[in-house]
Design a protein around this motif. Structure first.
Motif, short mmCIF file in Angstrom:
data_model
loop_
_atom_site.label_atom_id
_atom_site.label_comp_id
_atom_site.label_asym_id
_atom_site.label_seq_id
_atom_site.Cartn_x
_atom_site.Cartn_y
_atom_site.Cartn_z
N ASN A 1 13.59 -1.88 -1.92
CA ASN A 1 12.43 -2.37 -1.13
C ASN A 1 11.20 -3.15 -1.87
O ASN A 1 10.81 -4.22 -1.22
CB ASN A 1 11.72 -1.23 -0.27
CG ASN A 1 12.83 -0.68 0.62
OD1 ASN A 1 14.03 -0.86 0.73
ND2 ASN A 1 12.35 0.47 1.57
N MET A 2 11.11 -2.58 -2.98
CA MET A 2 10.06 -3.36 -3.56
C MET A 2 10.40 -4.64 -4.15
O MET A 2 9.87 -5.49 -4.07
CB MET A 2 9.46 -2.44 -4.95
CG MET A 2 8.72 -3.24 -5.91
SD MET A 2 7.73 -2.11 -6.97
CE MET A 2 6.23 -1.95 -6.12
N ALA B 1 10.62 -7.31 -1.78
CA ALA B 1 9.07 -7.70 -1.64
C ALA B 1 8.38 -8.61 -2.46
O ALA B 1 8.06 -9.80 -2.20
CB ALA B 1 8.03 -6.67 -1.28
N VAL B 2 8.80 -8.41 -3.81
CA VAL B 2 8.04 -9.15 -5.04
C VAL B 2 8.96 -10.22 -5.63
O VAL B 2 8.21 -11.02 -6.30
CB VAL B 2 7.63 -8.18 -5.98
CG1 VAL B 2 6.62 -7.23 -5.33
CG2 VAL B 2 8.66 -7.54 -6.77
N PHE C 1 8.08 -13.84 -5.65
CA PHE C 1 7.05 -14.17 -6.13
C PHE C 1 7.13 -14.16 -7.89
O PHE C 1 6.20 -14.59 -8.76
CB PHE C 1 5.68 -13.46 -5.98
CG PHE C 1 5.49 -13.45 -4.46
CD1 PHE C 1 5.22 -14.67 -3.74
CD2 PHE C 1 5.42 -12.31 -3.90
CE1 PHE C 1 5.20 -14.57 -2.46
CE2 PHE C 1 5.31 -11.88 -2.33
CZ PHE C 1 5.09 -13.23 -1.65
N MET D 1 -1.08 9.64 -1.19
CA MET D 1 0.08 9.03 -1.07
C MET D 1 1.29 9.92 -1.62
O MET D 1 2.40 9.42 -1.33
CB MET D 1 -0.11 7.72 -1.81
CG MET D 1 -0.98 6.69 -1.74
SD MET D 1 -0.86 6.28 0.04
CE MET D 1 -2.52 6.00 0.84
N CYS E 1 4.59 5.10 -2.28
CA CYS E 1 3.24 4.86 -2.93
C CYS E 1 3.11 5.66 -4.18
O CYS E 1 2.19 5.13 -5.15
CB CYS E 1 2.23 4.63 -2.03
SG CYS E 1 1.95 2.96 -1.39
N LEU F 1 4.00 3.97 -6.91
CA LEU F 1 3.37 2.65 -7.00
C LEU F 1 2.36 2.80 -8.18
O LEU F 1 2.08 1.76 -8.79
CB LEU F 1 2.97 2.19 -5.78
CG LEU F 1 1.87 0.74 -5.60
CD1 LEU F 1 3.16 -0.28 -6.05
CD2 LEU F 1 1.56 0.77 -4.28
N ARG G 1 1.68 0.10 -10.90
CA ARG G 1 0.64 -0.80 -11.06
C ARG G 1 -0.44 -0.66 -12.30
O ARG G 1 -0.84 -1.61 -12.69
CB ARG G 1 -0.19 -0.42 -9.84
CG ARG G 1 0.04 -1.43 -8.60
CD ARG G 1 -0.07 -2.57 -8.57
NE ARG G 1 -0.26 -3.48 -7.70
CZ ARG G 1 -0.39 -4.80 -7.41
NH1 ARG G 1 0.08 -5.58 -8.41
NH2 ARG G 1 -0.55 -5.48 -6.34
N LEU H 1 1.18 -14.81 -4.92
CA LEU H 1 0.32 -13.84 -5.72
C LEU H 1 -0.66 -14.38 -6.54
O LEU H 1 -2.01 -13.88 -6.40
CB LEU H 1 1.29 -12.72 -6.18
CG LEU H 1 2.05 -11.67 -5.46
CD1 LEU H 1 3.04 -10.93 -5.95
CD2 LEU H 1 1.05 -11.03 -4.33
N ILE I 1 -1.07 1.19 1.56
CA ILE I 1 -0.95 0.77 0.23
C ILE I 1 -2.09 -0.20 -0.18
O ILE I 1 -2.45 -0.13 -1.28
CB ILE I 1 0.43 -0.62 0.27
CG1 ILE I 1 1.53 0.41 0.77
CG2 ILE I 1 0.74 -0.95 -1.10
CD1 ILE I 1 2.80 -0.65 1.15
N GLN J 1 -4.95 -10.74 -3.60
CA GLN J 1 -3.54 -10.37 -4.25
C GLN J 1 -2.96 -9.18 -3.98
O GLN J 1 -1.83 -9.01 -3.54
CB GLN J 1 -3.60 -10.60 -5.73
CG GLN J 1 -2.30 -10.70 -6.38
CD GLN J 1 -2.57 -10.58 -7.98
OE1 GLN J 1 -3.51 -10.17 -8.51
NE2 GLN J 1 -1.60 -11.23 -8.62
N ASN J 2 -3.72 -8.27 -4.06
CA ASN J 2 -3.24 -6.76 -3.59
C ASN J 2 -2.87 -6.60 -2.35
O ASN J 2 -1.85 -5.83 -1.97
CB ASN J 2 -4.07 -5.53 -4.25
CG ASN J 2 -3.98 -5.53 -5.61
OD1 ASN J 2 -3.26 -6.20 -6.35
ND2 ASN J 2 -5.10 -4.62 -6.22
N MET K 1 0.27 -8.14 -1.48
CA MET K 1 1.44 -7.38 -1.84
C MET K 1 1.40 -6.17 -1.05
O MET K 1 2.54 -6.01 -0.88
CB MET K 1 1.48 -7.02 -3.23
CG MET K 1 2.84 -7.00 -3.55
SD MET K 1 2.77 -6.27 -5.51
CE MET K 1 2.31 -4.64 -5.48
N MET L 1 3.28 -7.49 2.04
CA MET L 1 4.79 -7.77 1.81
C MET L 1 5.53 -6.36 1.47
O MET L 1 6.76 -6.37 2.05
CB MET L 1 4.86 -8.96 0.44
CG MET L 1 4.38 -10.15 0.54
SD MET L 1 5.44 -11.09 1.63
CE MET L 1 6.90 -11.24 0.67
N LEU L 2 5.10 -5.56 0.79
CA LEU L 2 5.73 -4.35 0.58
C LEU L 2 6.05 -3.59 1.77
O LEU L 2 7.27 -3.15 2.10
CB LEU L 2 5.05 -3.37 -0.36
CG LEU L 2 4.90 -3.78 -1.82
CD1 LEU L 2 3.89 -2.95 -2.73
CD2 LEU L 2 6.10 -3.60 -2.58
#
Lengths: 443, 443
Positions: free
Chosen positions: A49-50, A53-54, A57, A192, A197, A200, A204, B75, B181, B207-208, B211, B214-215
Motif C-alpha cells: 500500500n505504501m 502511494a509513494v 513521487f 496508532m 501507522c 510508519l 518516517r 511531495l 496519518i 508535504q506530510n 502524503m 495519498m497513503l
C-alpha cells in the motif's frame, strides 16, 4: 547546560577506534537482524500500500527496497525499509525504551548505496546513531512514552540524523542544526498501535533524520538548543526531562550493549512461554498426541495483552498465549510462519491449544513463565523460564540470529542470496562499499 | 464523541455549492497573497540551501517550484513552496491561530499540476482544508501554542491532508485514516523561531499532509480516533482539548472569513505604526527633510519585540519600530524591499530614524499606534490608528493585494507574468486546470 551543542561535539569528535570490538560486533548482529525483518515484511500489505502511494513521487534509483525489485531515491528507500523492518514487531529492542535499528539502518544503508560508504564507517555511524537516539529517549523516558509518544519514532529521528550527519562529515555547528531539525520533526503517537501507522513511525524517523542531516550539510539552520530549550524537544514533549542523561559517560558505556533480539515473532510477554515449550518439546521428543494438558503460570500482563483464547487470524494468534504455546509444542518454532492465518487454523495446533490453561501469578515476571505439561503416559514435565531466550541475560547467539534471518528471508530470497547477505553482515567492517548488503537483499 | 470520524464525514460530504461566494472569493484572495509570498522568497538563502539538500532525491518534474525554474515531484514541490511562502513571515494569518494558506496551497497546487484539477475543485478543497486545520488548531488553542508547538505546522498538516483527501475523493473511512496519518506526523517546535526551521514547519505540514492523503487513498491504515483518543493528537499535544470546537456549526461559519493579510513585511505589532505613517505622508506630501520629530505611543509589546534602535541588517530592521516608521515616512512603502540590508543602511532613512521616539502606553492595543509628527514649519500632525490596514475591521482590498503581489514578484517575474498570475488567481474558479497558476509562476 548546552546539551544539543555538547552532543553534537561528541558525535563529531567520535572516532571509530574508540568503539570496543564487542560493540562493533553488536552492530553487525543488529544489521543481520534488521535486514531479516525488513526482507521478511517486504511483501506485506503495509508495504504494498505504501509503495502504491509513494512510488509516483520517487526519484533516481539510488537505493534498494529490501526484499523487492524496486529501487528509489534515498529518502523513499529510508522510509519504506524503515516501515518494513517494524511491520512484524520483530526488530531489536533496547533494554529500556526504543527499537534502535529501524530508524537508523534504513537511512544509513540508503546513503551507503548512493555515496559508496565503507562498512567500517557504516558501523561507526550506526553506533553513534544508536547512542544518540537511546540517550535522547532515556532523557524523557518513561514519562514521554506514558503520555502517548511512540519513542521509536520520536527519539529515532535523532539517531538517523546523528548517524547520517556523521557519514556526511558535518562540523559541530551543522551537527547541532541536524539535531535541531530532527527535534522539530519528532512525532509519532501510540494511538496508532494496531494500525499500519505504527510502522510508519520508524520509517518516517529514518527518512526525516536523513533529510535533517542533508539540510544541515547545506547550512539550513535551526535552533542550537533544539533538545534542551524551554520550547525544545525535552520540555515540550515530556513531563520529565533529564538532559544530563544525554551526555553522561559518553564513550564509556555503550547503549548498543543493551540491545536485545526477539527469537519469536510475537509480543515480549509470550517469549518465555514459547522458549520453555520449545525446550521441553525438544528435550523430550514431544508430539501433540502425547500431551494431555499444558498449564502456564504467567504474569498478570499476559492476561491483559495476549489472552485471546480462540484466534482466527495470524495477527490474532500473536495475541494468544494459547496459540503460542500450542504452535511451539507442535512445531518447535515460533517464527512469522507460525503466526500465519493457516498456522492459527491448523487442526492439530487448534486441538492442542484447547488443552492449554493459564493462571495469573504476581510472582512471575513479564517475560517469564512457569510451564507444567501433563503427558498421557502419566508423566509431568515442568520448566520455569526465568531468563527467556533473547533477554540480555540469555542473548540469542550469532547462530540463532542466522536461523532467524533464514526464516524471515525464506520464500523471498534464494538460499544462495540469504547466505550472501549473512556473509556480508558478519564481515560488514571489511566491506569497501556497504551498499553491497542492500543490493544483495534485492528480490 | 467520534470527532475524527465525524470530521471525516463532513469533509467527504462537503459540496462546493454550499460554500458562500464571499468565502470562495476569500480563497482567491488567499491564493494571490500566498503566490506572492512564495515567489518573493523563492531566491532566499533558505530555499537555495533546501534545494541543494533535497534536489538529489527529487522525482519526476510533476510540479513547479514557484518563482524558479526547477520542477520536482509533488511531495518536494509541496515542501519547498510551503517553506518559501513562510520565509518572509508575510503570509496570511487566521484571526486566532494559524497561517492557513502555507500548509494547504502548496500541496493543492502541486497535485493540481500533476492530476489536472479544476480551479473550482481547488478552491473547494482549499476551503475544506482551511476549515479543518483551523478547527483542529482552535480545539487546542491557546494552550497548545503556549506549551511550545508551532501551530501552523502542527495543525496545518490536518489541513493539507483534508484538502488533498477531498481532491482524491477519499471515502469516509479513508478520510479518517488520512486525518490519523496527519495526526501522527504533527510536529514543529516554537524553539525554531528565528532559524530557517520556522519555515520548514508549514512546508513539512504540506508535504506530510499530501502524503497522508495519498497513503490513505491506497488503504494505508491508521487509528480512526487519531484526534480525540487518549493517546491521540489533542490529549498528547495539549493541556487543553475541546473536541466540540472541531465539529460545531460545520458549514455554518467559515474560518476563512476570519483570514487576514499583512500589508507590511514585518511583525504584526508594527503594522499600525507603518499604516499611520504612510497615511500622514501621503495626505500631507511629507518628505524626510520636512520632519523634525516622530513620537509614537505604542503597546508595551512593541518594546518587547521591536525596540531595536540601531538595526544593521534587513532582518534586524524587521524588529525595529524606529526603522519601520522612518522607512514608511521616507518611501511610503514597507514591503520586503524596505527591509533589505541596503534599505536599513540608507542614510536618509537612518537620519530620520534617529528622530523617532517611542513611549509605552498600556491603553494602546498591540496592532494600534498613536503617531505625532512635528514638522520643521511648526505644524503638528497626529494619527491614531485603531484598526490597522490588514485587520479584519479594515481588510486589504483586492487592489491592495495586487499591489502587494507585484511588490513581491518584482525582479523575479516579468510584469507580463505578474499580470497573468494575478488574472489567473482572480479567475481561479473558471480554470479547467488550476496547475496553470503554478506554471505561470515559473521564473
Amino acid at each position: 547546560m548546552e546539551v544539543t551543542k555538547t552532543l553534537a561535539r561528541y558525535i563529531v569528535q567520535s572516532r571509530r577506534e574508540e568503539v570496543p570490538a564487542d560493540v562493533r560486533h553488536e552492530a553487525a548482529r543488529a544489521l543481520l537482524n534488521w535486514c531479516g525483518c525488513a526482507i521478511g515484511a517486504s511483501r506485506h500489505e503495509t508495504i504494498n500500500n505504501m509503495l502504491a502511494a509513494v512510488l509516483p513521487f520517487a526519484g533516481q534509483p539510488q537505493a534498494q527496497i529490501l526484499g523487492r525489485n524496486e529501487r528509489t531515491d534515498c529518502l523513499h528507500a529510508a522510509l519504506v525499509n524503515g516501515v518494513s523492518s517494524h511491520v512484524f514487531d520483530f526488530d531489536d529492542t533496547h533494554a529500556k525504551a526504543i527499537h534502535p535499528s529501524a530508524p537508523v539502518y534504513p537511512a544509513l544503508l540508503a546513503l551507503s548505496e548512493w555515496k559508496g560508504i565503507s562498512g567500517a564507517d557504516l558501523v561507526h555511524a550506526f553506533v553513534v546513531g544508536v547512542e544518540t537516539e537511546c540517550r535522547v529517549g532515556l532523557s524523557v523516558f518513561p514519562e514521554h512514552y506514558a503520555i502517548g509518544w511512540h519513542i521509536t519514532g520520536t527519539a529515532g529521528v535523532f539517531g538517523a540524523a546523528a548517524a547520517i550527519g556523521k557519514l556526511l562529515g558535518l562540523n559541530e555547528q551543522q551537527m547541532a542544526w541536524a539535531l535541531g531539525i530532527a527535534a522539530t520533526q519528532s512525532s509519532g503517537l501510540r494511538e496508532m498501535f494496531g494500525s499500519m501507522c505504527k510502522s510508519l513511525h520508524p520509517g518516517r524517523a529514518s527518512q526525516n533524520g536523513l533529510m535533517a542531516a542533508m539540510l544541515a550539510s547545506q547550512n539550513f539552520t535551526s535552533s542550537e538548543q533544539g533538545i534542551e530549550a524551554k520550547r525544545g524537544f525535552g520540555r515540550v514533549m515530556s513531563t520529565k526531562f533529564d538532559p544530563s542523561i544525554i551526555t553522561a559517560d559518553w564513550g564509556k558505556r555503550w547503549e548498543l550493549s543493551s540491545n536485545m533480539y526477539k527469537p519469536f515473532a510475537c509480543g515480549l510477554v509470550v517469549q518465555g512461554t514459547i522458549d520453555g515449550c520449545i525446550q521441553l518439546r525438544n528435550e523430550n521428543g514431544l508430539t501433540p498426541e502425547m500431551i494431555d494438558s499444558v498449564d502456564l503460570k504467567v504474569s498478570p500482563i499476559v492476561f491483559e495483552l495476549t489472552a485471546k483464547e480462540n484466534p482466527q487470524t495470524g495477527l490474532e494468534g500473536k495475541f494468544s498465549v494459547f496459540h503460542a504455546a500450542a504452535v511451539a509444542l507442535h512445531t518447535g518454532m515460533a517464527g512469522e510462519a507460525q503466526f500465519s492465518d493457516e498456522s492459527v487454523l491448523n487442526t492439530v495446533t487448534v486441538a492442542l491449544r484447547k488443552r492449554v490453561r493459564i493462571e495469573r501469578d504476581e510472582s512471575i515476571g513479564r517475560v517469564q513463565s512457569l510451564i507444567t505439561i501433563k503427558l498421557k503416559d502419566g508423566r509431568t514435565l515442568e520448566r520455569h523460564v526465568i531468563h527467556a531466550l533473547g533477554t540480555l541475560e540469555r542473548p540469542m547467539s550469532d547462530a540463532d540470529l542466522e536461523a532467524k534471518f533464514r526464516g524471515l528471508a525464506d520464500g523471498i530470497l534464494t538460499k544462495k542470496q540469504a547466505d550472501e547477505v549473512i556473509r556480508l553482515c558478519w564481515t560488514v567492517e571489511t566491506l569497501p562499499d556497504a551498499g553491497a548488503i542492500a543490493r544483495a537483499a534485492a528480490a
